[in-house]
Structures are given as C-alpha cells and as structure tokens.
Write an enzyme that holds these catalytic residues in place. Sequence first.
Site, PDB file in Angstrom:
ATOM      1  CG  HIS A 132      -7.057  -6.423   0.461  1.00  0.00           C
ATOM      2  ND1 HIS A 132      -6.626  -5.757  -0.646  1.00  0.00           N
ATOM      3  CD2 HIS A 132      -6.225  -6.062   1.484  1.00  0.00           C
ATOM      4  CE1 HIS A 132      -5.576  -5.014  -0.331  1.00  0.00           C
ATOM      5  NE2 HIS A 132      -5.312  -5.170   0.954  1.00  0.00           N
ATOM      6  CD  GLU A 157      -6.194  -8.050   6.001  1.00  0.00           C
ATOM      7  OE1 GLU A 157      -6.677  -7.319   5.115  1.00  0.00           O
ATOM      8  OE2 GLU A 157      -5.206  -7.714   6.681  1.00  0.00           O
ATOM      9  CG  HIS A 204      -1.919  -1.106   1.195  1.00  0.00           C
ATOM     10  ND1 HIS A 204      -3.223  -0.949   0.755  1.00  0.00           N
ATOM     11  CD2 HIS A 204      -1.790  -2.424   1.508  1.00  0.00           C
ATOM     12  CE1 HIS A 204      -3.850  -2.112   0.828  1.00  0.00           C
ATOM     13  NE2 HIS A 204      -3.004  -3.025   1.277  1.00  0.00           N
TER      14      HIS A 204
HETATM   15 FE   FE2 Z   1      -3.352  -5.046   1.906  1.00  0.00          FE
END
Ligand code: FE2
Length: 429
Positions: free
Chosen positions: A210, A213, A59
């Site tokens: 993602h 998670e 990120h």
């Molecule tokens: Fe991430």
Amino acid sequence: MFDTIIRNANLPDGRKGIDIGITAGKIAAVEATLPTEAGEVIDATGRLLSPTFCDPHFHMDATLSLGLPRMNVSGTLLEGIALWGELRPTLTKEALVERALRYCDLAVSQGLLHIRSHVDTSDPRLVTAEALLEVRDLVKDYIDLQLVAFPQDGYYRAADGAKSLERALDMGVEIVGGIPHFERTMEDGRRSLEALCRIAADRGLMVDIHCDETDDPMSRHVETLAAETVRHGLQGRVNGSHLTSMHSMDNYYVSKLIPLMAEAGMNATPNPLINIMLQGRHDTFPKRRGLTRVRELMAAGINVSLGQDCTMDPWYSMGSADMIEVAHMAVHVAQMGSVAEKGQIFDAITVNSARTMGLEGYGLAVGCKANLVILQAADVTEAIRLKPVRLYVLRDGRVISRTAPRLAQLSLTGRPGQIDPGLDYLPPA
Ligand code: FE2
C-alpha cells in the site's frame, strides 16, 4: 473430439464469431469454426468471452463486515482504520472463514476467479492469517487466492508489527506487504520499504505495498519502492498499490518518477472505487480525484492493473465482487473513454492483473487454462458500459456458475415484447 466447444464468441481483442475448443481443462483450439464434435457445446450467441477476471488488491479478512461493530459515519480512510481496530480484537477464525467463503461464492458468480488479498497481521493472534490460509485451501479448486502479509497498523509503528509480519510469512502467507505512509515518519516509511524488500529478496517472495495512499504531494515512498526494487533485484515482482500521492505531485517530479518505476519493472495497481471515495477528503473545492496517473503510467510501458480493494467493509459500504464495476469507474475518473482506452482498461482487470499476480497459463491462447467467462454483452466497450450478467463461468473447462440473461418483458402497445440490453442496443458498426 473436444470435451467442450464454446461456439460463436467474441473475444476482447475484437475477433468475432470464434469457436473455442477445450480439452482436459485447457484451451485446445481457437478458430473461426471448429468442425469437430464435443461432449458439451455452449452457444455464446455472439457475446463476449473473456479470461476470468483478476482482482490483484482486496481485503478478504474485512469483507462483508459492514456494520460491525458500527458504521463508518465520516466515510474517511482514517475512521475506517479506527473502526477496523475496534472490530479486530473480536474476530474469530470461524467468522472470518464464513465471511470469506460467502464472498468467494459471489466472486465466482461474477467470473472473478483470481484474487490477491491482503491479510492484516497487526493483531499478534494472527487469526486473520490462520483463517485465510484455510480459505485459500478450501477454494483452491475454483479460486486462485494469493495472500499478502499486511501490517495495517505499521511495520514499525505497531509494537509487534515486524515480528507478526514474519510470523505470518512463516505460516504460509506468500507475499510481503507494507504501508510506509502510515509509519510515524517519512524516514520510518523509507526504512520499512528497505526492510520489506530485503525480506522478500531473502525469502524469494513478491512484494505488494500500500504505497502512498495519501493526497500528500510530498510523499516519496513510490520512488523509494522503485529504488529498493532495483537494489534487491526484485524487478517484475513488486506491486505498488494505490499510488494516490502521484495524483497530487508536481508534474516535473512525476516526469522523473515514472521512468524510475518503469526501470524497476514495478507493477501499479490503483483502486478506482476506493480512491475516488476516500481521497481528497481534506479538500474543499476544487476537490482532487486522487486516482493515480493511469494513462501516463500505461504510456510509459508500466503494467497497470486495477483492484477492487473493498466490498462492504469499514472503508466501503458498496462493492459486489464485480471487476467491471472497477473498470467502469476507472474509465470515468481516468478519463479514458475512447474505444482503445476502454480496451486498455479491460486489460487492466484481466491480462495486466494476471501479470501483476504472476499467474501461469492465463489467457485465451491455445494451452492456457480454460478459466473463462461469457458475458451478456457483445464486446469490451459494451461490457464496461453495461456491467452485464455473467452467463457462464468456467474453471478448468467446467461450468461452475450460470446466470440467466437479463431480459425485460415489456407490455407496451406497439413496442417489442422483450428487450435484451446486451444485444439490442449496440452502437452502429
Ligand atoms: Fe487496500
């Protein structure tokens, strides 16, 4: 005559004392001994030479923002997301570019030249995308920077989530991201994956999600991602990042899920530093590790790469652009400590990640781009043990970073004056 010869290097596959000839930015020869002259000779002195490292999950819009506007006190994923939500409206393009470039400098010094960064598209200003597109261009001569349109606040959950994501793609962000476990319901998460895979198929793009998670053993977005991958003909172009729910899932269910992932040609990218730090937060003891099933995924033939995710941002106060640090954590948490398993983990930060990212000309074969790093370690096992100095980093055959070896000068009666942790402490052959 070669432009450059690197002499006496050890390679990740175990070959020792190898010479590499480089011509016009590409690897032109990989031999036991190259007799010919070269413009420049680099003596690797029996140390490990690797293709430069890849980070397929990062990120860059958040990196080096630690402490802005305040520290994450609980250290949890959710406080991190809340903190990022406080910081986001204050972000400026100039500050984002400045931080990203500083991070890229650090990455170069660590031999990390291939980075896939998620770009938060939740703020409709899209100043994050604007900034990182500029950074992608500014660093293109030395870092391959891929950008993922990432709807941090949810594709459906955020008011303009869907619209902003498509606008970021229109601006030139090249990969479709998502966060199904953060949508309001499991059904919204499923629908988001359906929509995101359709967008990728229509636009001819890769997908990087993602995905799960979470510690929720009942979360089912990994199977949905596998199914949507097949349904949209995206085999080989989809990456499932994190996959931490798989740590907690029922074993029988996982025995069905992993073959579905293999069938879909899905890549898997856990992020060991962040997973061990953020997962299991609702547990008392025993406390789950949260890392997905690395060994089992690899055994099923799934391409597993490892990501760093964060460096000094709202979610993680540490990190140093060092993919070997990531590998070191993976060896511990996945309990993959044999020589062969360390080799598999090293592949996960090099060749496997390059495959996830779809990099062309990556590797140590003749004809590959001469993007190379020489480490102050003798081999892969020692590199993971030592997290060593990156002595030389080459981009297209040109040295772009040098670091002096770490040598301790001792003043002890009857003991050696200097020790080299990279070469003086090798295990017996
Ligand atoms: Fe991430």
